[in-house]
Design an enzyme around this catalytic site. Structure first.
Site, PDB file in Angstrom:
ATOM      1  N   SER A 509       0.812  -1.219   0.000  1.00  0.00           N
ATOM      2  CA  SER A 509       0.000   0.000   0.000  1.00  0.00           C
ATOM      3  C   SER A 509       0.844   1.267   0.000  1.00  0.00           C
ATOM      4  O   SER A 509       0.443   2.296   0.549  1.00  0.00           O
ATOM      5  CB  SER A 509      -0.960  -0.003   1.209  1.00  0.00           C
ATOM      6  OG  SER A 509      -1.781  -1.157   1.192  1.00  0.00           O
ATOM      7  N   ARG A 510       2.016   1.189  -0.569  1.00  0.00           N
ATOM      8  CA  ARG A 510       2.926   2.335  -0.692  1.00  0.00           C
ATOM      9  C   ARG A 510       3.412   2.869   0.652  1.00  0.00           C
ATOM     10  O   ARG A 510       3.927   3.989   0.731  1.00  0.00           O
ATOM     11  CB  ARG A 510       2.259   3.474  -1.489  1.00  0.00           C
ATOM     12  CG  ARG A 510       1.981   3.111  -2.951  1.00  0.00           C
ATOM     13  CD  ARG A 510       3.297   2.789  -3.655  1.00  0.00           C
ATOM     14  NE  ARG A 510       3.159   2.550  -5.071  1.00  0.00           N
ATOM     15  CZ  ARG A 510       3.048   1.340  -5.628  1.00  0.00           C
ATOM     16  NH1 ARG A 510       2.999   0.266  -4.860  1.00  0.00           N
ATOM     17  NH2 ARG A 510       2.990   1.201  -6.932  1.00  0.00           N
ATOM     18  N   LEU A 511       3.284   2.090   1.716  1.00  0.00           N
ATOM     19  CA  LEU A 511       3.806   2.504   3.025  1.00  0.00           C
ATOM     20  C   LEU A 511       5.241   2.006   3.152  1.00  0.00           C
ATOM     21  O   LEU A 511       5.582   1.188   4.008  1.00  0.00           O
ATOM     22  CB  LEU A 511       2.916   1.959   4.147  1.00  0.00           C
ATOM     23  CG  LEU A 511       1.468   2.466   4.123  1.00  0.00           C
ATOM     24  CD1 LEU A 511       0.670   1.843   5.266  1.00  0.00           C
ATOM     25  CD2 LEU A 511       1.432   3.997   4.212  1.00  0.00           C
TER      26      LEU A 511
END
Length: 535
Positions: A509-511
């Site tokens: 999730s692009r974290l």
């Protein structure tokens, strides 16, 4: 239903590159290099730099010639050989007769090729749930083997194997799958709507030796797969067929146009004639070892495999919307308490991981510079040494990057290791290495590279490739009786002295994890502070 012949495929891949030796000792200029899968750094007392061995790095270099030839071969599928049913059966007989291959060897290699083909297109992060529908013959065995490999690749396979073959080879495959806790589903327990439970359906029911109309329960199973293609839902699972879409005529294809429409077809040994009628987006050839005698006997023209690949694409990849390209990274956590206090040590740790993972050119880095005009430029160069003083590379001192660095002696480096979901950014001041250091490295380069460094007036305009080759031949002749080629004055090394590091690891999730090292003064000594940046 009748199964003819001993194989529904032939898939041979016997040329796997063996793993690198754990340790290799090289001697050069009275210095000892200890090269292992965990380290490519020089071990030599009093050394000012830790050069990365050319000999070892070349084993990781991209196979540009092989890849280029392979890319050329996929552009024109009409130039590839397609087998009739009789030819495919004859090749099987030869392989398992005078050539000495056994059914289990072929099945193992076939299943692995299918699994690798699936992984090439459908990543487990997005297409995780797999239903392998396996028939009673060798095509079904290929599916069982593929499911085992998919499990180890990170997928979650389920098996539907309604007509089990009571032979040791097949019962052994079932035992292997059960030992991995892979579920077996009865036909009556399959969900009526496969799209709700699975992302991939592997069609391994019938191969090229099948004749006649499918009998229960396979007739209904084929119809379920046909209905998936007609489903209007966006999340309909993709269908992958092994060698032949089940129910197709091996030479005439989908007679009537009401059969399975696979999204991915994995042909084995060579495509069968029906593959010409395949209109799905992805067609791969699996298997790699076709003996010369068979190639000559059947006048086979097959695409070339790149590197150690188990499969090769046939035809051009489908057109895609660039905006939809994305990767949902899956990586272990990268936490502050895990990192080394010294960023150089952390870099070496990650570099060792990239080497151990056999990534292509792990020492490749993007070098970005800016001249006095404020215009940035970037290019890929190769790291040739690293120690506590910085990162070293070699180049032409009259190139654009050299002009930029003479006007603005600051630069940034970027390492990207795709297979590990990692990046490292390094920024700092740049200086030339000593002439002695450049001279020493120059004479470790292959003789051809030494001549090439003299020939190339980097970044200048030349009349054509022939001009470079002619100059190369002239110098090769000039130096033919000279053992030590003199280093040109315009060639040498640079060292970037790090002022900042950032270690990046991709996450869901692009974290992403981003840990930055910032220098600080403490007790009149430079120490590194680690901070976390927002992704």
């Amino acid at each position: 239903m009748m199964i003819l012949g001993r194989r529904a495929m032939t898939c041979l891949f016997l040329g796997l590159t063996p793993p690198l030796p754990l340790t290799l000792n090289l001697r050069h200029n009275s210095s000892s290099f200890l090269i292992s899968s965990r380290s490519l750094f020089r071990i030599a007392s009093g050394s000012s730099i830790c050069p990365i061995s050319n000999r070892v790095i070349r084993s990781f270099c991209s196979k540009s010639r092989e890849l280029c030839m392979a890319m050329q071969s996929i552009q024109n599928p009409d130039s590839i050989s397609y087998l009739t049913q009789n030819e495919a059966a004859e090749i099987d007989e030869i392989l398992m007769g005078p050539l000495g291959f056994s059914v289990d060897q072929l099945m193992e290699l076939a299943g692995l090729s299918v699994a690798v083909s699936i992984a090439e297109v459908y990543k487990p992060s997005e297409y995780n749930r797999v239903l392998a529908v396996c028939g009673p013959g060798n095509n079904g065995g290929d599916g069982l083997v593929a499911a085992r490999h998919l499990h180890h690749f990170g997928y979650k396979p389920h098996i539907c194997y309604p007509k089990r073959t009571p032979k040791p080879l097949y019962t052994g495959l079932v035992t292997q799958l059960e030992s991995l806790s892979i579920p077996f589903l009865e036909v009556e327990n399959l969900p009526s709507d496969l799209s709700k439970e699975f992302d991939i359906v592997l069609d391994a029911m019938f191969g090229f030796s099948f004749h006649g109309a499918p009998r229960p329960p396979f007739d209904n199973l084929i119809q379920q797969l046909v209905q998936l293609h007609n489903c209007v839902q966006n999340q309909s699972p993709v269908i992958v067929s092994v060698d032949i879409p089940s129910g197709w005529h091996v030479e005439e294809g989908d007679v009537g146009g009401e059969g399975i429409k696979p999204d991915l077809l994995v042909s084995l040994t060579a495509p069968k004639l029906c593959a010409k009628k395949f209109s799905g987006p992805h067609h791969f050839l699996g298997g790699r070892f076709v003996p010369p005698s068979i190639v000559e006997k059947y006048n086979l023209h097959l695409p070339l495999y790149s590197g150690t690949s188990m499969c090769v694409r046939i035809g051009k990849p489908p057109q895609i919307d660039i905006s939809t390209l994305r990767e949902n990274y899956i990586s272990p956590e990268f936490l502050e308490e895990q990192v080394e206090p010294n960023p150089i040590d952390q870099f070496r740790k990650w570099f060792d991981d990239a080497v151990a993972a056999a990534l292509k050119e792990p020492n490749a880095m993007a070098l970005s510079t800016v001249g006095k005009d404020g215009k940035p430029s970037s290019r890929m160069v190769l790291l040739k040494g690293v120690d506590q003083d910085g990162f070293v590379w070699y180049t032409n001192y009259e190139s654009r990057k050299a002009h930029d660095l003479s006007e603005n002696p600051h630069a940034s480096l970027l390492f990207y290791w795709d297979g590990l979901n990692r990046q490292v950014r390094v920024e700092g001041a740049v200086e030339k290495v000593s002439d002695e250091e450049s001279e020493q490295y120059f004479h470790t380069r292959p003789r051809g590279s030494q001549i090439g460094a003299i020939v190339s007036k980097q970044s200048t305009i030349v009349p054509g490739r022939h001009f470079l080759h002619q100059q190369y031949r002239d110098l090769e002749k000039q130096f033919s009786n000279i053992s030590l080629i003199p280093k040109p004055e315009h060639w040498g090394g640079y060292r970037l002295k790090p002022e900042s590091f950032e270690f990046w690891q991709g996450q869901k999730s692009r974290l992403h994890d981003r840990l930055q090292y910032i220098p600080e003064e403490m007790n009149e000594k430079k120490v590194w502070k680690v901070v976390r940046l927002a992704p």
